[in-house]
Design a protein around this motif. Structure first.
Motif: not given
Length: 231
Positions: A1-7, A99-102, A130-131, A211-215
Motif C-alpha cells: 500500500m502506498i501511503v498518501p503524501m501531503n507534499r 498495480d503499482l503504476f496505477r 500494455g504499460i 517493488l511494493t516495498a520499494a514504493v
C-alpha cells in the motif's frame, strides 16, 4: 500500500531490465548463448550477479580476462542482442506490476521509464506488455549511447522538465544509485534484479526486496531528504 503524501507531487523513474521486467534468466541465457557462439565458457548466475557493472563492456572485460577490442565487443554485443530479442517476450513484469503504476498515478504523481536498452527495441516491448500508457516518457538509448546512466538520466529529466530533488529512481543496480546521485535525485534499489546484495549495500541507498516495498519507502526517503534540507 502506498501511503498518501501531503507534499507536492513526486516523479518516479522506473528502470526497465531487472526491475520492471523480470528478465534476469533471459539475460543470462542470452549471454551464455552468445558466449557459446564465440567459443567462450558459460558463466553462472552467481558470477553474473557478483560481477555485473556498467558500462557493460567493462563487465565483459572482467569476464573475458582482457579488454575486448572494438571488433570483438561489437560481435559479442550483436550476438547477445540477437538472442535477447528472440527471448525477451518470454519475460514477465515483476510482482506488483502494473498495480503499482496505477496506484502511483492515482495519487497525483507522475512516472516515466528509463533504460540503457536500445530505444527502438525498448518502446515496442513496453507497448507489448500494455504499460506504456502509465508513463510520461519511455526512453531508451540511441547512438551514440551514453556510457553511464547518469548522463542518460540527466537528459531524461530535462525532457520531462522535472526537478531532480522531487525525483526517485527505482532500479536494481549500483549504477542506478550512482545515476541518481549524479543529478541530485534519490534512489531506492530493488534486490530482486541483477546485482548481488553486497554491491547494492555498498551504495548506501535504501534497499527493498520487492517493488511494493520499494514504493512504500518513498515517503521515508523524501522525509529524510527534507530533514537534511535536500528536498
Amino acid at each position: 500500500m502506498i501511503v498518501p503524501m501531503n507534499r507536492e507531487p513526486l516523479h518516479l523513474v522506473w528502470d526497465w531490465n531487472g526491475t520492471v521486467l523480470n528478465d534476469f534468466e533471459i539475460i543470462l541465457r542470452s549471454t551464455n548463448d552468445s558466449f557459446s557462439d564465440h567459443g567462450l565458457p558459460a558463466i553462472t548466475a552467481d558470477q553474473y550477479r557478483t560481477q555485473i557493472k556498467m558500462p557493460i563492456r567493462s563487465f565483459y572485460a572482467d569476464i573475458l580476462g582482457h579488454e575486448p577490442g572494438d571488433e570483438e565487443w561489437e560481435a559479442l554485443d550483436a550476438t547477445f542482442h540477437k538472442y535477447y530479442v528472440a527471448y525477451e517476450r518470454e519475460a514477465r513484469l515483476s510482482d506488483g506490476l502494473p498495480d503499482l503504476f496505477r496506484e502511483w498515478s492515482g495519487r497525483g504523481h507522475s512516472q516515466s521509464l528509463l533504460s540503457m536498452y536500445h530505444d527502438d527495441k525498448l518502446v515496442p516491448v513496453v507497448r507489448h506488455h500494455g504499460i506504456d500508457r502509465y508513463f510520461e516518457l519511455v526512453q531508451g538509448t540511441t547512438p551514440p549511447r551514453p556510457a553511464r546512466k547518469g548522463l542518460h538520466l540527466r537528459d531524461h529529466l530535462a525532457r520531462l522538465g522535472v526537478d531532480p530533488a522531487r525525483v526517485v529512481l527505482i532500479g536494481d543496480s549500483p549504477d542506478d544509485a550512482a545515476a541518481a546521485a549524479t543529478v541530485g535525485a534519490h534512489a531506492i534499489l530493488y534486490s530482486g534484479g541483477f546485482a548481488a546484495g553486497q554491491s547494492l549495500r555498498a551504495t548506501g541507498a535504501p534497499i527493498a526486496d520487492s517493488l511494493t516495498a520499494a514504493v512504500a519507502l518513498i515517503d521515508e526517503v523524501m522525509a529524510d531528504a527534507a530533514a537534511a534540507g535536500e528536498g
